[in-house]
Design a protein around this motif. Structure first.
Motif, short mmCIF file in Angstrom:
data_model
loop_
_atom_site.label_atom_id
_atom_site.label_comp_id
_atom_site.label_asym_id
_atom_site.label_seq_id
_atom_site.Cartn_x
_atom_site.Cartn_y
_atom_site.Cartn_z
N MET A 192 21.41 -24.79 -60.28
CA MET A 192 21.54 -25.91 -61.22
C MET A 192 21.51 -25.43 -62.66
O MET A 192 22.28 -25.87 -63.51
N LYS A 193 20.56 -24.49 -62.91
CA LYS A 193 20.44 -23.96 -64.28
C LYS A 193 21.72 -23.24 -64.69
O LYS A 193 22.17 -23.36 -65.83
N SER A 194 22.29 -22.47 -63.75
CA SER A 194 23.51 -21.73 -64.10
C SER A 194 24.67 -22.69 -64.37
O SER A 194 25.49 -22.45 -65.25
N PHE A 195 24.70 -23.80 -63.62
CA PHE A 195 25.75 -24.79 -63.85
C PHE A 195 25.59 -25.45 -65.21
O PHE A 195 26.56 -25.62 -65.96
N MET A 196 24.36 -25.80 -65.56
CA MET A 196 24.10 -26.42 -66.85
C MET A 196 24.41 -25.44 -67.99
O MET A 196 24.91 -25.83 -69.04
N GLY A 197 24.10 -24.16 -67.74
CA GLY A 197 24.42 -23.14 -68.73
C GLY A 197 25.92 -23.02 -68.94
O GLY A 197 26.39 -22.85 -70.06
N PHE A 198 26.67 -23.12 -67.84
CA PHE A 198 28.13 -23.07 -67.92
C PHE A 198 28.65 -24.25 -68.73
O PHE A 198 29.52 -24.09 -69.60
N ILE A 199 28.13 -25.46 -68.44
CA ILE A 199 28.56 -26.66 -69.17
C ILE A 199 28.25 -26.52 -70.65
O ILE A 199 29.07 -26.87 -71.52
N PHE A 200 27.06 -26.01 -70.95
CA PHE A 200 26.67 -25.82 -72.36
C PHE A 200 27.63 -24.85 -73.06
O PHE A 200 28.06 -25.09 -74.19
N THR A 201 27.98 -23.76 -72.37
CA THR A 201 28.88 -22.77 -72.96
C THR A 201 30.26 -23.36 -73.22
O THR A 201 30.87 -23.14 -74.27
N VAL A 202 30.75 -24.13 -72.24
CA VAL A 202 32.06 -24.77 -72.40
C VAL A 202 32.04 -25.73 -73.58
O VAL A 202 32.96 -25.73 -74.42
N CYS A 203 31.01 -26.55 -73.68
CA CYS A 203 30.91 -27.54 -74.76
C CYS A 203 30.79 -26.85 -76.12
O CYS A 203 31.42 -27.28 -77.10
N ALA A 204 30.00 -25.78 -76.17
CA ALA A 204 29.83 -25.05 -77.43
C ALA A 204 31.14 -24.39 -77.85
O ALA A 204 31.50 -24.38 -79.03
N SER A 205 31.87 -23.86 -76.88
CA SER A 205 33.15 -23.22 -77.18
C SER A 205 34.16 -24.25 -77.67
O SER A 205 34.91 -23.99 -78.62
N LEU A 206 34.18 -25.42 -77.03
CA LEU A 206 35.10 -26.48 -77.44
C LEU A 206 34.75 -26.97 -78.83
O LEU A 206 35.64 -27.17 -79.67
N PHE A 207 33.47 -27.13 -79.10
CA PHE A 207 33.02 -27.57 -80.42
C PHE A 207 33.46 -26.56 -81.49
O PHE A 207 33.99 -26.94 -82.54
N GLY A 208 33.28 -25.27 -81.20
CA GLY A 208 33.69 -24.23 -82.15
C GLY A 208 35.19 -24.23 -82.37
O GLY A 208 35.66 -24.08 -83.50
N TYR A 209 35.94 -24.41 -81.29
CA TYR A 209 37.40 -24.45 -81.39
C TYR A 209 37.85 -25.63 -82.24
O TYR A 209 38.78 -25.51 -83.06
N MET A 210 37.20 -26.79 -82.08
CA MET A 210 37.56 -27.99 -82.85
C MET A 210 37.28 -27.79 -84.34
O MET A 210 38.01 -28.29 -85.19
N LEU A 211 36.22 -27.05 -84.65
CA LEU A 211 35.93 -26.74 -86.05
C LEU A 211 37.00 -25.82 -86.63
O LEU A 211 37.43 -26.00 -87.77
N ILE A 212 37.43 -24.85 -85.83
CA ILE A 212 38.48 -23.92 -86.28
C ILE A 212 39.79 -24.66 -86.52
O ILE A 212 40.47 -24.43 -87.52
N GLU A 213 40.15 -25.57 -85.60
CA GLU A 213 41.38 -26.34 -85.74
C GLU A 213 41.39 -27.15 -87.05
O GLU A 213 42.43 -27.32 -87.68
N ALA A 214 40.21 -27.63 -87.43
CA ALA A 214 40.10 -28.44 -88.65
C ALA A 214 40.16 -27.59 -89.91
O ALA A 214 40.45 -28.11 -90.99
N ARG A 215 39.92 -26.29 -89.78
CA ARG A 215 39.88 -25.42 -90.96
C ARG A 215 41.08 -24.50 -91.04
O ARG A 215 41.12 -23.59 -91.87
N ARG A 216 42.09 -24.75 -90.24
CA ARG A 216 43.27 -23.89 -90.27
C ARG A 216 43.97 -23.96 -91.62
O ARG A 216 43.95 -24.98 -92.29
N ASN A 217 44.60 -22.86 -91.99
CA ASN A 217 45.36 -22.78 -93.25
C ASN A 217 46.80 -22.40 -92.91
O ASN A 217 47.27 -21.33 -93.23
#
Length: 255
Positions: free
Chosen positions: A1-26
């Motif tokens: 369960m912990k590994s699954f939650m860790g996977f979900i957290f990693t996916v969400c954090a990666s998506l959040f980071g990607y969305m920030l990058i998309e907003a700051r593109r030049n």
């Protein structure tokens, strides 16, 4: 369960980071448009188009990419909003004015703070403000008519007043909101429209967004360049609608 939650957290954090990058593109998207009715003197003319800056400062990489290439700068509104300091607006205007002569139309957010001060600031930096007005761009005795309408959402737009310049010359419309396209009549004789406002939907899930994605579109016999915009509002993130600016080349089609 912990590994699954860790996977979900990693996916969400990666998506959040990607969305920030998309907003700051030049990104500078390049387009070439061909028109048979373009005056010969304007063959090869280049236009830098930027819309919806909101909180962003124009990055130096964009200036390096377009300086010496653009003949005109068109700003499609929302250069600021209520919480944006005027110092940032002035900084962006200095940058834009260093590229080429600047032409501006009002967006809905430009009216949130102090529109009188904003207009004074624009004019102090040599910007031509088009509020239901036409600027006549001239080269070698030929003309291109740049029509600018005021903000649409609160009924400030007046196409008849803005496009009152008579004649059948090559007419370009600069309008913050692409919904202006629904008000165009054949008698307006508009060939090309520049708009922003939608932010491309800003966050699109499975290709769907609450507003229209940017791109080059054909509407009612008119070519529309709809920009995703450079900045964001409400949340500083994007998904499926990356930040963008545009460098256009107009060419005369002799066919």
């Amino acid at each position: 369960m912990k590994s699954f939650m860790g996977f979900i957290f990693t996916v969400c954090a990666s998506l959040f980071g990607y969305m920030l990058i998309e907003a700051r593109r030049n990104r500078v998207s390049e387009h070439t448009f061909s028109f048979s009715n373009l005056p010969s003197s304007f063959h090869g003319v280049r236009i830098f188009f930027i819309s919806d800056l909101h909180f962003r400062s124009i990055h130096s990489s964009i200036l390096r990419e377009v300086k010496g290439k653009a003949d005109y700068v068109f700003v499609g509104g929302d250069i600021m909003e209520k919480a944006v300091p005027f110092s940032r607006v002035e900084e962006n205007l200095k940058k834009l004015s260093s590229i080429a002569p600047v032409y501006f139309v009002w967006g809905n957010n430009d009216y949130e703070k102090d529109p009188q001060r904003l207009e004074e600031t624009l004019r102090e930096h040599g910007v031509t403000v088009l509020a239901n007005d036409t600027a006549v761009l001239q080269k070698n005795g030929e003309s291109l008519f740049l029509i600018g309408v005021d903000e649409l959402n609160h009924g400030r737009d007046d196409l008849e007043k803005a496009g009152a310049y008579s004649g059948d010359g090559f007419k370009v419309l600069l309008a913050h909101d692409p919904a202006i396209i629904h008000k165009l009549k054949k008698s307006h004789n508009i060939t090309l429209v520049f708009s922003g406002h939608t932010h491309g939907g800003q966050i699109r899930l499975f290709g769907k967004g609450i507003r229209e994605k940017g791109g080059v579109k054909q509407r009612n016999g008119v070519t529309l360049l709809l920009s995703n915009g450079y900045g964001t509002t409400t949340i500083p993130m994007r998904l499926g609608a990356p930040a963008e600016t545009h460098l256009l080349t107009l060419v005369k089609d002799d066919e």
